[in-house]
Design an enzyme around this catalytic site. Sequence first.
Site, short mmCIF file in Angstrom:
data_model
loop_
_atom_site.label_atom_id
_atom_site.label_comp_id
_atom_site.label_asym_id
_atom_site.label_seq_id
_atom_site.Cartn_x
_atom_site.Cartn_y
_atom_site.Cartn_z
N ARG A 262 0.86 -1.12 0.04
CA ARG A 262 0.02 0.05 -0.05
C ARG A 262 0.87 1.34 -0.07
O ARG A 262 1.82 1.41 0.79
CB ARG A 262 -1.02 -0.12 1.25
CG ARG A 262 -2.08 -1.04 1.10
CD ARG A 262 -2.97 -1.13 2.33
NE ARG A 262 -3.72 -2.27 2.26
CZ ARG A 262 -4.74 -2.45 3.22
NH1 ARG A 262 -4.69 -1.69 4.34
NH2 ARG A 262 -5.47 -3.48 3.24
N ARG A 277 2.54 1.11 10.31
CA ARG A 277 1.94 1.64 9.00
C ARG A 277 3.09 1.41 7.98
O ARG A 277 3.99 2.35 7.93
CB ARG A 277 1.44 2.63 9.29
CG ARG A 277 0.55 3.07 8.19
CD ARG A 277 0.00 4.70 8.20
NE ARG A 277 -0.98 4.90 9.24
CZ ARG A 277 -2.34 4.44 9.14
NH1 ARG A 277 -2.95 4.16 7.77
NH2 ARG A 277 -2.99 4.77 9.98
N GLU A 349 -6.69 -0.98 15.31
CA GLU A 349 -7.06 -2.01 14.71
C GLU A 349 -6.17 -3.01 14.08
O GLU A 349 -5.04 -2.67 13.93
CB GLU A 349 -7.69 -1.17 13.19
CG GLU A 349 -8.47 -2.08 12.33
CD GLU A 349 -8.14 -1.74 10.88
OE1 GLU A 349 -7.84 -2.64 9.97
OE2 GLU A 349 -7.66 -0.44 10.42
N SER A 352 -10.36 -5.68 10.08
CA SER A 352 -11.64 -5.47 9.63
C SER A 352 -12.35 -6.25 8.64
O SER A 352 -11.93 -7.08 8.00
CB SER A 352 -11.55 -4.17 8.71
OG SER A 352 -11.18 -3.06 9.32
N ARG A 391 0.94 -6.14 12.89
CA ARG A 391 0.26 -5.83 13.89
C ARG A 391 0.10 -6.67 15.23
O ARG A 391 0.11 -6.12 16.10
CB ARG A 391 -0.91 -5.06 13.26
CG ARG A 391 -0.85 -3.81 12.48
CD ARG A 391 -2.13 -3.05 12.54
NE ARG A 391 -1.69 -1.63 11.84
CZ ARG A 391 -2.49 -0.98 11.80
NH1 ARG A 391 -3.70 -0.48 12.24
NH2 ARG A 391 -2.16 0.33 11.13
#
Length: 430
Positions: A262, A277, A349, A352, A391
């Site tokens: 990403r 991130r 988070e 999801s 994560r």
Amino acid sequence: MHDIRAIRDDPAAFDAALARRGLAPQSPSILKLDEARRAAIAAAEEAQAARNAASKEVGQAKARGDEAEFERLRALVTDKKDEIARLEDEAKAKDAELADLLAGIPNLPYASVPDGADEADNVELRRWGNPRNFDFAPKEHYELAATQDGMDFETAAKLSGSRFVLMSGGVARLHRALAQFMLDLHTTEHGLTEVNSPVLVRPETMYGTGQLPKFAEDSYATTNGWWLIPTSEVSLTNIAAGHIVDEEYLPRRYTAHSLCFRSEAGSAGRDTAGMLRQHQFEKVEMVSVTHPDKSDDELERMTRCAETVLERLGLPYRTVVLCTGDMGFGARRTHDIEVWLPGQNTYREISSCSTCGDFQARRMNARFRPAGGGKPEFVHTLNGSGLAVGRCLIAVLENGQEEDGSVTLPEALSGYLAGATRLLADGRLV
């Protein structure tokens, strides 16, 4: 992708649903373009009918020796041919314009989704576990003695730039163990089928799950037209693309461990410290392709699969339902699972889980034949992280940290670490 017939039937409901996402009415421009497209199609069909009739009369005029009528009809046939081509081109152009317009409009939220502007309006569903009480000030993952040699951000920056990490030694093995643990749990206990999927895909594959065209800047493209996947949701969901399966074939449940890429466009300055991130990361993804009547239950099932990973690792978490303003482009309802990070003293988070309804299926043309007969219907698709491996590594390190800089590891991982239960301050697993 949205059903144009549903928009025609109830444009007010369509705009009302989009308004919950904070968007202006879209139906006026959609219906105007649709009307122009349909008018061009109707005109082309009318011209074709006139050409067909004239073509039949040409021979009759020739047979009876009426040269004037013959020439008039032949010219009419030629003119109609040109008119038909022009109208068909116009209809194709309008159709492409309408498809582009619809492709840029997000999915409609379910009525059960709470209204809200951003993450502050998300609604907590449940919590599991109690955050550990430390008798020292807990550190963030990149500050721990145990990770100083195993997480090398400086060398990674030399190799690739910012937002990359070079993992080695015990940290690298722990990262690998987490991914293997997740895959084994999902395949042996949760009934998912493991897939090793490509990370380079065609543009139409990215389009099928909604990454293109709207979010092109968030992903990476190669010079020869491939795209690097931002998640294996892209590869796994598109397994169903272009297929019509029997109802008995559903549900299909897949999982894959893959590299993800990403660009993090628009996230400058956010979470730049450590590996929270990254531009390149790993994730164990879950995807379900289901009957429309079963997709709500499937969302609950998928959410529990992700939660179970954290429970087996002894990591406290909370599950929230995202509000309309925080929900992703393709989702109709999303459950975020947030793991406790003591170094930040907050939940972050880690998964999801979303149901997309038939939104992606329409883009991919993925359908099923009802068991009782009738026309093929669009399947429903769901996706969820099970989990983000990096994560999860952060959470294991921070929750298991000790005052001497070492880390006590979850018992569930010992079998993947040759019996090791600790990551020492010098980075060794013992």
